[in-house]
Scaffold this motif. Sequence first.
Motif, PDB file in Angstrom:
ATOM      1  N   GLY A  42       0.810  -1.212   0.000  1.00  9.43           N
ATOM      2  CA  GLY A  42       0.000   0.000   0.000  1.00  9.43           C
ATOM      3  C   GLY A  42       0.841   1.259   0.000  1.00  9.43           C
ATOM      4  N   TYR A  43       0.188   2.391   0.194  1.00 10.85           N
ATOM      5  CA  TYR A  43       0.863   3.685   0.197  1.00 10.85           C
ATOM      6  C   TYR A  43       0.297   4.571   1.293  1.00 10.85           C
ATOM      7  CZ  TYR A  43       3.134   2.793  -4.279  1.00 10.85           C
ATOM      8  OH  TYR A  43       3.909   2.277  -5.276  1.00 10.85           O
ATOM      9  N   TYR A  44       1.165   5.447   1.784  1.00 10.74           N
ATOM     10  CA  TYR A  44       0.768   6.517   2.712  1.00 10.74           C
ATOM     11  C   TYR A  44       1.449   7.784   2.223  1.00 10.74           C
ATOM     12  CZ  TYR A  44       1.001   9.563   6.803  1.00 10.74           C
ATOM     13  OH  TYR A  44       0.919  10.636   7.647  1.00 10.74           O
ATOM     14  N   GLN A  45       0.694   8.873   2.152  1.00 15.00           N
ATOM     15  CA  GLN A  45       1.284  10.140   1.714  1.00 15.00           C
ATOM     16  C   GLN A  45       0.764  11.290   2.542  1.00 15.00           C
ATOM     17  OE1 GLN A  45       0.379  11.516  -2.281  1.00 15.00           O
ATOM     18  NE2 GLN A  45       2.284  12.688  -2.389  1.00 15.00           N
ATOM     19  N   GLU A  46       1.675  12.123   3.016  1.00  9.57           N
ATOM     20  CA  GLU A  46       1.314  13.368   3.673  1.00  9.57           C
ATOM     21  C   GLU A  46       1.338  14.497   2.650  1.00  9.57           C
ATOM     22  OE1 GLU A  46       3.833  14.024   7.038  1.00  9.57           O
ATOM     23  OE2 GLU A  46       3.243  12.164   8.017  1.00  9.57           O
ATOM     24  N   LYS A  47       0.535  15.463   2.861  1.00 10.46           N
ATOM     25  CA  LYS A  47       0.431  16.594   1.936  1.00 10.46           C
ATOM     26  C   LYS A  47       1.802  17.250   1.754  1.00 10.46           C
ATOM     27  CE  LYS A  47      -2.866  18.916  -0.289  1.00 10.46           C
ATOM     28  NZ  LYS A  47      -3.859  18.266  -1.167  1.00 10.46           N
ATOM     29  N   GLY A  48       2.217  17.398   0.490  1.00 14.04           N
ATOM     30  CA  GLY A  48       3.470  18.061   0.185  1.00 14.04           C
ATOM     31  C   GLY A  48       4.698  17.181   0.291  1.00 14.04           C
ATOM     32  N   LYS A  49       4.519  15.887   0.586  1.00 14.40           N
ATOM     33  CA  LYS A  49       5.648  14.977   0.711  1.00 14.40           C
ATOM     34  C   LYS A  49       5.490  13.803  -0.250  1.00 14.40           C
ATOM     35  CE  LYS A  49       6.612  15.956   5.597  1.00 14.40           C
ATOM     36  NZ  LYS A  49       6.794  15.359   6.951  1.00 14.40           N
ATOM     37  N   PRO A  50       6.591  13.096  -0.569  1.00 15.46           N
ATOM     38  CA  PRO A  50       6.481  11.912  -1.429  1.00 15.46           C
ATOM     39  C   PRO A  50       5.670  10.814  -0.758  1.00 15.46           C
ATOM     40  CG  PRO A  50       8.768  12.652  -1.226  1.00 15.46           C
ATOM     41  CD  PRO A  50       7.985  13.393  -0.195  1.00 15.46           C
ATOM     42  N   ALA A  51       5.029   9.988  -1.573  1.00 21.36           N
ATOM     43  CA  ALA A  51       4.289   8.843  -1.047  1.00 21.36           C
ATOM     44  C   ALA A  51       5.266   7.805  -0.513  1.00 21.36           C
ATOM     45  CB  ALA A  51       3.407   8.238  -2.134  1.00 21.36           C
ATOM     46  N   ARG A  52       4.881   7.148   0.545  1.00 24.33           N
ATOM     47  CA  ARG A  52       5.682   6.074   1.149  1.00 24.33           C
ATOM     48  C   ARG A  52       5.035   4.733   0.829  1.00 24.33           C
ATOM     49  NH1 ARG A  52       6.131   5.114   7.718  1.00 24.33           N
ATOM     50  NH2 ARG A  52       6.988   2.987   7.618  1.00 24.33           N
ATOM     51  N   ARG A  53       5.818   3.831   0.282  1.00 25.43           N
ATOM     52  CA  ARG A  53       5.321   2.496  -0.052  1.00 25.43           C
ATOM     53  C   ARG A  53       5.320   1.648   1.224  1.00 25.43           C
ATOM     54  NH1 ARG A  53       4.648  -0.217  -5.156  1.00 25.43           N
ATOM     55  NH2 ARG A  53       5.552  -2.303  -5.209  1.00 25.43           N
ATOM     56  N   LEU A  54       4.216   0.931   1.477  1.00 26.50           N
ATOM     57  CA  LEU A  54       4.051   0.189   2.720  1.00 26.50           C
ATOM     58  C   LEU A  54       3.994  -1.311   2.478  1.00 26.50           C
ATOM     59  CD1 LEU A  54       1.290   2.364   4.462  1.00 26.50           C
ATOM     60  CD2 LEU A  54       3.778   2.485   4.796  1.00 26.50           C
ATOM     61  N   TYR A  55       4.643  -2.045   3.388  1.00 26.68           N
ATOM     62  CA  TYR A  55       4.700  -3.504   3.331  1.00 26.68           C
ATOM     63  C   TYR A  55       4.310  -4.062   4.698  1.00 26.68           C
ATOM     64  CZ  TYR A  55       7.661  -2.174  -0.611  1.00 26.68           C
ATOM     65  OH  TYR A  55       8.144  -1.600  -1.752  1.00 26.68           O
ATOM     66  N   PRO A  56       3.941  -5.351   4.760  1.00 27.29           N
ATOM     67  CA  PRO A  56       3.557  -5.929   6.053  1.00 27.29           C
ATOM     68  C   PRO A  56       4.617  -5.680   7.126  1.00 27.29           C
ATOM     69  CG  PRO A  56       3.006  -7.441   4.296  1.00 27.29           C
ATOM     70  CD  PRO A  56       3.776  -6.319   3.655  1.00 27.29           C
ATOM     71  N   GLY A  57       4.158  -5.191   8.266  1.00 27.69           N
ATOM     72  CA  GLY A  57       5.056  -4.886   9.376  1.00 27.69           C
ATOM     73  C   GLY A  57       5.408  -3.426   9.497  1.00 27.69           C
ATOM     74  N   ASP A  58       5.208  -2.641   8.444  1.00 29.04           N
ATOM     75  CA  ASP A  58       5.513  -1.208   8.506  1.00 29.04           C
ATOM     76  C   ASP A  58       4.521  -0.495   9.426  1.00 29.04           C
ATOM     77  OD1 ASP A  58       7.637  -1.473   6.815  1.00 29.04           O
ATOM     78  OD2 ASP A  58       6.619  -0.685   5.045  1.00 29.04           O
ATOM     79  N   ILE A  59       5.031   0.487  10.153  1.00 25.63           N
ATOM     80  CA  ILE A  59       4.216   1.270  11.082  1.00 25.63           C
ATOM     81  C   ILE A  59       4.253   2.736  10.668  1.00 25.63           C
ATOM     82  CG2 ILE A  59       3.963   2.041  13.477  1.00 25.63           C
ATOM     83  CD1 ILE A  59       5.215  -0.631  14.330  1.00 25.63           C
ATOM     84  N   VAL A  60       3.088   3.368  10.644  1.00 31.11           N
ATOM     85  CA  VAL A  60       2.985   4.787  10.323  1.00 31.11           C
ATOM     86  C   VAL A  60       2.386   5.497  11.526  1.00 31.11           C
ATOM     87  CG1 VAL A  60       2.066   6.515   8.744  1.00 31.11           C
ATOM     88  CG2 VAL A  60       2.586   4.213   7.897  1.00 31.11           C
TER      89      VAL A  60
END
Length: 381
Positions: free
Chosen positions: A93-111
């Motif tokens: 999956g992906y997580y993105q904050e406004k104005g920043k690059p998207a972060r690619r997410l994998y099992p075990g990742d914490i946001v």
Amino acid sequence: MRRNFLMRLLGQCLFPALVLAQNPDDFKQPYPLGAKLSEASAKNFIGQAYIAPITSNKELNVPMSNVTFEPSCRNNWHYHKKGQILVASAGIGYYQEKGKPARRLYPGDIVEIAPDVIHWHGAAPDSWFAHIAVSCNPQTNQVVWLDPVEDNEYLDATSKAENVYAEANNVLEARERAIVAIASYTGKGDLEHLALALQQGLESGMTVNEIKEVLIHAYAYCGFPRSLRAIQTFMRVVEERKAMGIKDVEGREASLIKENGNKYERGRDILAEISGVSASAPKTGYAVFAPTIERFLKEHLFADLFERDLLTYRERELATVSILAGVGGVEPMAYGHMSICLHLGITPGQLTALLNIVEINLGKNTSDPFRSILEQLTDKK
């Protein structure tokens, strides 16, 4: 820059049954799928999502839910007045904050999302995705929904994240990049993404028999079950492409082995050639403790497999390191095979590109241990 990303989208259009689980119940994850979002919640999402509460004791004051996204599904831009924590549990999956690059997410990742930070999260274009959503300070926390993440915005963010290493990875040929992807997904046992990697291997110019050879080679490093499941996946890919009128090149078979000497000595000599370690070096470790496995290693792996000429020694070692990365927890074997890669003339930059591909496909938790090994090996030079 977007070519690989667009290839994935094309693969979804042409081969949806092979690329993606069509039924959400087929998506493998550790927590319940739950129900489709309510109509009120669904209006803040593009695509289909599901939710399943996984905590029920209100006295604990930590509400947690499993949220599952179909491919390309994402929620709107929004923020939480008291913050939120996400724990990726399955898929990509992906997580993105406004104005920043998207972060690619994998099992075990914490946001960890601070209060009032505008963001969105959801699935990759070619993967289902699930995460645990933890509501912080639930008595006073509220979510404020904003504008949708439009298709062009989503495409731009996710393609940049997926192709962050694209230019650096060109030190490997397209064929070699395909081998790395196929081998790493095979080692991991990720058949959903393997299907698309197999298609990309064929599009890179690899023949059907060359790809089969990568999958056959894999059994020596990740076992018959994963090798056979990968071969079965490839069978379906080839049949699907044939049904679409695509005629893939079968390619030549491996040449007949003309050597008829002692198989153990042949394998021993091949290992010495590719590793640079003398065949007369004294045996140690497992070779002394379990001599039978040492004999099988020489006779079968380095004779029966490495003598087959559908792949070069270089290609076999790129595949081997990639398979081992997918398997995980085999750093001593990775050290040995990455040493062989360097001896064969594969550069540290090319091994870095291999690990870049592994990172994008399987995550930093998979690639980082091997990056540490590469640093150890290059520091010795």
